[in-house]
Design an enzyme around this catalytic site. Sequence first.
Site, mmCIF file in Angstrom:
data_model
loop_
_atom_site.group_PDB
_atom_site.id
_atom_site.type_symbol
_atom_site.label_atom_id
_atom_site.label_comp_id
_atom_site.label_asym_id
_atom_site.label_seq_id
_atom_site.Cartn_x
_atom_site.Cartn_y
_atom_site.Cartn_z
ATOM 1 N N VAL A 125 -27.518 -14.233 -23.187
ATOM 2 C CA VAL A 125 -28.488 -15.333 -23.187
ATOM 3 C C VAL A 125 -27.805 -16.608 -22.696
ATOM 4 C CG1 VAL A 125 -29.953 -16.749 -24.695
ATOM 5 C CG2 VAL A 125 -29.886 -14.267 -25.003
ATOM 6 N N ASN B 8 -19.722 -21.439 -34.491
ATOM 7 C CA ASN B 8 -19.507 -20.275 -33.641
ATOM 8 C C ASN B 8 -18.265 -20.560 -32.810
ATOM 9 O OD1 ASN B 8 -19.497 -18.271 -31.752
ATOM 10 N ND2 ASN B 8 -21.463 -18.808 -30.815
ATOM 11 N N CYS C 125 -16.243 -19.125 -28.357
ATOM 12 C CA CYS C 125 -16.533 -19.836 -27.106
ATOM 13 C C CYS C 125 -15.216 -20.156 -26.417
ATOM 14 C CB CYS C 125 -17.228 -21.166 -27.399
ATOM 15 S SG CYS C 125 -18.801 -21.001 -28.202
#
Length: 311
Positions: A76, A132, A135
Amino acid sequence: MTSAAAVDLTVHVGAVRLRNPILAASGTFGYGVEFSHLVDLNRLGGLVVKGLSREPMEGAPAPRLAETPSGMLNAVGLQNIGVRAFVTEKLPVLRKYDTAIIANVFGYCVEDYLEVIRVLENAEGLAAYELNISCPNVKKGGMQFAGDPALVAEVVGAARAAAKRPLWVKLSPMVADIGLIARAAEAAGANALTVANTYPAMAVNTWTGKSCLGNQTGGLSGPAIKPITLRLVWETSRAIKTPILGVGGIETVADVLQYLAVGATAVQVGTASFTDPTVSERLVEGLEKALFTAKVFTINDIGRKVSADFG
Ligand SMILES: Cc1cc2nc3c(=O)[nH]c(=O)nc-3n(C[C@H](O)[C@H](O)[C@H](O)COP(=O)(O)O)c2cc1C
């Protein structure tokens, strides 16, 4: 007496009290509000919203999803409306629900994470942040934060200093020693660890010889990853004392109990919501019934009983 009235599913993820251990996982439940006509959000332990960045992001080219045996691939590209639009457009609706709302935060350098947190700190209605860290860090040659204990310590320490709310850190499964990374996050101030994110993978169309995804590669999720992530939760729970949220391939009450048995305090449900958007609410009901039938009336006791039953 109904099973719902008889059993107490309350869990505490550090200072965050959840009415039950079932949360919707980031990126698979929109910003929560989109599911409110299908699911009674007040029944969930909580929901983690789609990852938020400092600026809106358009995401990756289509196709973004591909089915694989017992799993799903997604690329996504972390599309989202940006943290400011989340605060003004989504949070005012979301905060009316009596459930824990967790903001998933990401960035491409430490300052990105801090800017998102600063904006969220001024907003009401959030129970915690979930970082998160899967990355690339553009200031460190694109190396993932999650793979290096020093980078984990840096981003978690900076976020901890900037945030008043509890800080959950979502680990990547793509590490040689998850215990090492978990200890770095715990030492830097993480209040809970989410284990884990998706696994980099690929699906190829046999007839064209090309990738099934516009982005070429994507993240594998769903039942295919459950045994691998279960092991990671088990290893993490032996390395640290911080509460763990288990996430990977959960579809059934048995899956939930297995994650609790290996050391998770709560779980998150991701890909399963794509086939049945009501699955998280159904898991809450199923868990109530399972405890009632087993004559175990608090979720804290089920771990012991299940560990004994499953051997
Ligand atoms: C379409 C999709 C989008 C996702 N977006 C995010 C995200 O924005 N932030 C994040 O931390 N994890 C994201 N994830 C990972 C999930 O939250 C979860 O960790 C992973 O899918 C494993 O759980 P599952 O097997 O139950 O899906 C996404 C997963 C999917 C399938």
